[in-house]
Design an enzyme around this catalytic site. Structure first.
Site, PDB file in Angstrom:
ATOM      1  N   LYS A 239      67.036  27.901   6.238  1.00 20.18           N
ATOM      2  CA  LYS A 239      66.665  27.832   7.657  1.00 20.18           C
ATOM      3  C   LYS A 239      67.874  27.829   8.583  1.00 20.18           C
ATOM      4  O   LYS A 239      68.994  27.551   8.178  1.00 20.18           O
ATOM      5  CB  LYS A 239      65.728  26.640   7.889  1.00 20.18           C
ATOM      6  CG  LYS A 239      64.329  26.974   7.329  1.00 20.18           C
ATOM      7  CD  LYS A 239      63.238  26.062   7.778  1.00 20.18           C
ATOM      8  CE  LYS A 239      61.903  26.597   7.217  1.00 20.18           C
ATOM      9  NZ  LYS A 239      60.808  25.648   7.397  1.00 20.18           N
ATOM     10  N   ARG A 273      59.792  23.261  -0.580  1.00 18.60           N
ATOM     11  CA  ARG A 273      59.354  24.656  -0.484  1.00 18.60           C
ATOM     12  C   ARG A 273      60.600  25.532  -0.365  1.00 18.60           C
ATOM     13  O   ARG A 273      61.338  25.414   0.618  1.00 18.60           O
ATOM     14  CB  ARG A 273      58.447  24.808   0.737  1.00 18.60           C
ATOM     15  CG  ARG A 273      57.883  26.197   0.927  1.00 18.60           C
ATOM     16  CD  ARG A 273      57.014  26.252   2.182  1.00 18.60           C
ATOM     17  NE  ARG A 273      56.487  27.588   2.407  1.00 18.60           N
ATOM     18  CZ  ARG A 273      57.160  28.552   3.006  1.00 18.60           C
ATOM     19  NH1 ARG A 273      58.367  28.331   3.469  1.00 18.60           N
ATOM     20  NH2 ARG A 273      56.620  29.747   3.163  1.00 18.60           N
TER      21      ARG A 273
END
Ligand code: 8Y7
Length: 295
Positions: A239, A273
């Protein structure tokens, strides 16, 4: 007879019943990301051939993730990257359902459906999904009812606004407090609608309507999210909060992603995840080994 669902989350031996498959949450688990979208955040189109979803590629990537130790595969047909264009329910069904059917036929791994769309939840349940992962926390019209009817566990994620606008002006008085209040409220709403507590996971939603500072504050105070009392899922893989600190392109964010997954797991996140399953499984084995010796 005591069922697993009655044991629920909490101390050792914790876990969740995913449509008859037991998800062990006594130690951190890895959820592998399978994006069946042509335009995803970090790996868009990887499973497409000439603009068409390739089930062979889906199965090949899944095979690698399962062999690497993923206990859940998260299948998503709607890109939620900042500014992404919405897909129609029909388009989403066309991508997600054949993938879930093909995966179900081949693997025993728990399949999670990454969707906010009630019709996709329904069809995915029939196709063999064991978990609903909704970045909108069942706030779409009919989603709560569809999730309840499915009988599946659900992951409720915090997101400010919608993907199209969420990164325009993220603002919070206190991001940690606001995310905790939101997740508590959604937990309550879902339980009031009839979803048992033992079927609900929570997720602070790293990167969804948050600046890098918001994301790091949420990770630093992850215990406040854990303190709500439900198992916590964290998605930190590749991210942009990584780039805010060390300016790495998408293909060079693995070491930082492993550090973030390790930090989240050591603070108590139970599902990570990730894109890079093999490497994350190794990193989390270090967390699990250390936890075994804690007193
Ligand atoms: C998350 C997620 C994405 C996350 C949960 C990406 C679908 C963006 N991120 N679901 N989905 N948590 N529960 O970068 O953090 O993978 S998509």
């Amino acid at each position: 007879m005591t069922t697993h669902a009655e044991i629920g989350a909490g101390a050792d031996g914790a876990g969740i019943d995913c449509a008859g498959q037991w998800l062990d949450l006594s130690r951190p688990q890895v959820m592998g990301i399978l994006n069946v979208t042509p335009d995803s955040f970090s790996d868009g189109g990887a499973l497409f051939d000439d603009g068409r979803l390739s089930l062979d590629k889906v199965l090949e990537q899944a095979e690698f993730m399962v062999a690497s130790g993923a206990t859940i595969l998260d299948v998503g047909g709607e890109s939620t990257r900042p500014g992404a264009t919405p897909v129609s329910p029909v388009e989403e069904l066309d991508r997600v359902i054949p993938a879930i059917e093909a995966l179900r036929a081949r693997f025993d791994t728990i399949l999670s459906v990454d969707t906010s769309t009630p019709t996709v939840m329904e069809a995915a349940t029939v196709a063999g999904a064991g978990l609903i992962n909704d970045v909108r926390a069942l706030r779409r019209e009919g989603a709560l009812q569809a999730a309840l009817a499915s009988g599946l566990p659900v992951c409720l994620m915090h997101m400010a606004e919608e993907p199209a606008t969420m990164q325009d002006h993220p603002r919070y008085e206190d991001v940690v407090d606001e995310v905790v209040v939101f997740l508590r409220q959604r937990l309550e709403d879902c339980m009031e609608a009839g979803i048992p507590r033992a079927r609900i996971l929570l997720d602070p939603g790293f990167g969804f309507g948050k600046t890098a500072a918001h994301n790091y504050a949420l990770l630093a105070q992850l215990q406040d999210i854990i303190g709500i009392g439900q198992p916590v899922l964290a998605g930190l893989s590749r991210k942009s909060m990584i780039a805010a600190e060390i300016h790495r392109n998408m293909d060079r964010r693995l070491p930082a992603s492993l550090a973030l997954a390790t930090l989240a797991a050591s603070k108590g996140a139970r599902i990570l995840r990730v894109h890079d399953v093999r490497e994350t499984v190794d990193a989390l084995a270090m967390v699990a080994a250390t936890e075994r010796y804690a007193r």
